[in-house]
Write a protein that holds these residues in place. Structure first.
Motif, PDB file in Angstrom:
ATOM      1  N   VAL A 159      67.770  -3.846 -56.959  1.00  0.00           N
ATOM      2  CA  VAL A 159      68.928  -2.999 -57.266  1.00  0.00           C
ATOM      3  C   VAL A 159      68.777  -1.666 -56.549  1.00  0.00           C
ATOM      4  CG1 VAL A 159      70.180  -1.805 -59.089  1.00  0.00           C
ATOM      5  CG2 VAL A 159      69.270  -4.098 -59.513  1.00  0.00           C
ATOM      6  N   TYR A 160      69.846  -1.256 -55.894  1.00  0.00           N
ATOM      7  CA  TYR A 160      69.906   0.058 -55.248  1.00  0.00           C
ATOM      8  C   TYR A 160      70.931   0.898 -55.993  1.00  0.00           C
ATOM      9  CZ  TYR A 160      67.230  -2.030 -51.441  1.00  0.00           C
ATOM     10  OH  TYR A 160      66.247  -2.651 -50.698  1.00  0.00           O
ATOM     11  N   GLN A 161      70.447   1.951 -56.662  1.00  0.00           N
ATOM     12  CA  GLN A 161      71.324   2.842 -57.424  1.00  0.00           C
ATOM     13  C   GLN A 161      72.225   3.617 -56.452  1.00  0.00           C
ATOM     14  OE1 GLN A 161      71.183   2.817 -60.742  1.00  0.00           O
ATOM     15  NE2 GLN A 161      69.273   1.673 -61.047  1.00  0.00           N
ATOM     16  N   TRP A 162      73.395   4.026 -56.979  1.00  0.00           N
ATOM     17  CA  TRP A 162      74.333   4.756 -56.128  1.00  0.00           C
ATOM     18  C   TRP A 162      73.702   6.033 -55.575  1.00  0.00           C
ATOM     19  CZ3 TRP A 162      77.402   1.370 -54.721  1.00  0.00           C
ATOM     20  CH2 TRP A 162      78.101   0.526 -55.580  1.00  0.00           C
ATOM     21  N   ASP A 163      72.901   6.746 -56.430  1.00  0.00           N
ATOM     22  CA  ASP A 163      72.317   8.005 -55.957  1.00  0.00           C
ATOM     23  C   ASP A 163      71.157   7.789 -54.983  1.00  0.00           C
ATOM     24  OD1 ASP A 163      70.452   7.034 -57.713  1.00  0.00           O
ATOM     25  OD2 ASP A 163      70.466   8.743 -59.073  1.00  0.00           O
ATOM     26  N   GLN A 164      70.755   6.497 -54.789  1.00  0.00           N
ATOM     27  CA  GLN A 164      69.719   6.196 -53.799  1.00  0.00           C
ATOM     28  C   GLN A 164      70.306   5.874 -52.427  1.00  0.00           C
ATOM     29  OE1 GLN A 164      67.834   2.915 -55.912  1.00  0.00           O
ATOM     30  NE2 GLN A 164      66.095   4.215 -56.472  1.00  0.00           N
ATOM     31  N   ILE A 165      71.615   5.638 -52.397  1.00  0.00           N
ATOM     32  CA  ILE A 165      72.283   5.281 -51.139  1.00  0.00           C
ATOM     33  C   ILE A 165      72.830   6.537 -50.490  1.00  0.00           C
ATOM     34  CG2 ILE A 165      74.090   3.899 -50.075  1.00  0.00           C
ATOM     35  CD1 ILE A 165      73.922   2.016 -52.487  1.00  0.00           C
ATOM     36  N   THR A 218      68.923   4.403 -47.375  1.00  0.00           N
ATOM     37  CA  THR A 218      68.627   4.695 -48.782  1.00  0.00           C
ATOM     38  C   THR A 218      67.344   5.506 -48.883  1.00  0.00           C
ATOM     39  OG1 THR A 218      67.174   2.825 -49.332  1.00  0.00           O
ATOM     40  CG2 THR A 218      69.544   2.385 -49.252  1.00  0.00           C
ATOM     41  N   THR A 219      67.068   5.984 -50.089  1.00  0.00           N
ATOM     42  CA  THR A 219      65.828   6.726 -50.317  1.00  0.00           C
ATOM     43  C   THR A 219      64.611   5.803 -50.225  1.00  0.00           C
ATOM     44  OG1 THR A 219      66.119   6.395 -52.700  1.00  0.00           O
ATOM     45  CG2 THR A 219      66.943   8.457 -51.764  1.00  0.00           C
ATOM     46  N   LYS A 220      64.839   4.482 -50.266  1.00  0.00           N
ATOM     47  CA  LYS A 220      63.764   3.505 -50.127  1.00  0.00           C
ATOM     48  C   LYS A 220      63.556   3.076 -48.675  1.00  0.00           C
ATOM     49  CE  LYS A 220      64.657   1.415 -54.681  1.00  0.00           C
ATOM     50  NZ  LYS A 220      64.969   0.123 -55.382  1.00  0.00           N
ATOM     51  N   ILE A 240      80.944   0.192 -51.573  1.00  0.00           N
ATOM     52  CA  ILE A 240      79.833   1.137 -51.611  1.00  0.00           C
ATOM     53  C   ILE A 240      80.307   2.534 -51.271  1.00  0.00           C
ATOM     54  CG2 ILE A 240      77.627   1.756 -50.559  1.00  0.00           C
ATOM     55  CD1 ILE A 240      77.138  -1.235 -50.108  1.00  0.00           C
ATOM     56  N   THR A 241      81.127   2.662 -50.238  1.00  0.00           N
ATOM     57  CA  THR A 241      81.646   3.960 -49.818  1.00  0.00           C
ATOM     58  C   THR A 241      82.429   4.627 -50.941  1.00  0.00           C
ATOM     59  OG1 THR A 241      81.801   3.178 -47.523  1.00  0.00           O
ATOM     60  CG2 THR A 241      83.058   5.146 -48.111  1.00  0.00           C
ATOM     61  N   ASN A 242      83.228   3.867 -51.653  1.00  0.00           N
ATOM     62  CA  ASN A 242      84.023   4.428 -52.760  1.00  0.00           C
ATOM     63  C   ASN A 242      83.154   4.974 -53.889  1.00  0.00           C
ATOM     64  OD1 ASN A 242      86.428   3.829 -51.460  1.00  0.00           O
ATOM     65  ND2 ASN A 242      86.642   1.818 -52.474  1.00  0.00           N
ATOM     66  N   ASN A 243      81.961   4.378 -54.053  1.00  0.00           N
ATOM     67  CA  ASN A 243      81.098   4.777 -55.170  1.00  0.00           C
ATOM     68  C   ASN A 243      80.117   5.885 -54.823  1.00  0.00           C
ATOM     69  OD1 ASN A 243      81.289   2.960 -57.789  1.00  0.00           O
ATOM     70  ND2 ASN A 243      81.679   1.599 -56.034  1.00  0.00           N
ATOM     71  N   ILE A 244      79.828   6.086 -53.539  1.00  0.00           N
ATOM     72  CA  ILE A 244      78.866   7.140 -53.194  1.00  0.00           C
ATOM     73  C   ILE A 244      79.554   8.414 -52.719  1.00  0.00           C
ATOM     74  CG2 ILE A 244      77.113   5.453 -52.605  1.00  0.00           C
ATOM     75  CD1 ILE A 244      77.645   6.001 -49.642  1.00  0.00           C
TER      76      ILE A 244
END
Length: 245
Positions: A159-165, A218-220, A240-244
């Motif tokens: 899982v990649y959280q929105w704040d990690q992208i 991502t931060t990872k 993804i773009t809409n959420n970040i």
């Protein structure tokens, strides 16, 4: 490419050693037999059989390496399947050259069937060890958009959280891949950890036969994904773009 060709050449050389040079000490099991039992083994027939196995698989891997270098990545799958099946056949069929297992009427001696237990068990283990990872690696990438982020399903996913992208973009070509560090490369399907020619570590969940790709910083680290349907890949990047943003 060169690894496949190298494996092919090695198989042919091993075949020549056993078949033509008669280095029977290379045959597993034969070299541990007593001198008396070794005399009851049809070494010439066994050597020819192992030689044919090695020559055929060696030529297949050399051709596979050449075709792989020309861009036909999926050729690795049938070549690997043939190697596994022919290896199991070799393991079982080679027992017929051991006359210690048969009486004068060509019937199994009492208890001789026990000699087949280990080859059968080994064959089952080899087949399972090869087929199970192949089944999972051959599956198309599946991604679910969650309230908290995106989840990449299957091996090496997570899982990649929105704040990690941090950033996403649509690309038509992959970076130049130098090698796989911890992942699977089954034909056109690449999953797991890879390293680029620029020594960057990236995560891939792609099928190179179905561009474009979603490149996600991502931060990872860098993650590149694509789905079986190009339109689905485009829709995923929009989500993804809409959420970040």
């Amino acid at each position: 490419m060169w690894i496949l060709i190298g494996v092919g050449l090695l198989l042919i050389i091993l075949g020549l050693m056993v078949h033509k040079l008669k280095w029977y000490f290379l045959i597993s099991g034969y070299n541990t037999m007593s001198k008396k039992k070794q005399k009851n083994v049809d070494t010439d027939g066994l050597g020819r059989f192992i030689g044919m196995y090695s020559y055929i698989n060696g030529c297949i891997f050399i051709v596979t390496g050449i075709l792989f270098g020309l861009g036909i990545k999926s050729i690795v799958i049938p070549a690997s399947i043939f190697l596994v099946i022919s290896s199991i056949y070799l393991l079982l069929k080679s027992q017929k050259f051991d006359r210690n297992l048969f009486d004068d009427d060509d019937k199994f001696k009492k208890g001789a069937w026990k000699k087949f237990i280990i080859p059968v068990v080994v064959s089952v283990i080899v087949l399972a060890a090869f087929s199970i990872p192949m089944i999972f690696s051959s599956r198309s990438v599946s991604v679910t958009v969650l309230p908290e982020g995106i989840e990449i399903h299957g091996s090496y996913g997570g899982v990649y959280q929105w704040d990690q992208i941090e950033q996403v973009e649509l690309i038509n070509e992959l970076p130049s891949i130098d090698r796989r560090t911890n992942g699977s490369a089954l034909g056109s399907k690449l999953k797991g950890h890879f390293r680029t020619s620029e020594s960057d570590d990236i995560m891939l969940f792609v099928d190179t036969d179905h561009p474009p790709y979603l490149s996600m910083k991502t931060t990872k680290g860098m993650v590149i994904i694509n789905l079986a349907d190009p339109e689905a890949t485009t829709n995923l990047i929009k989500a993804i773009t809409n959420n970040i943003n």
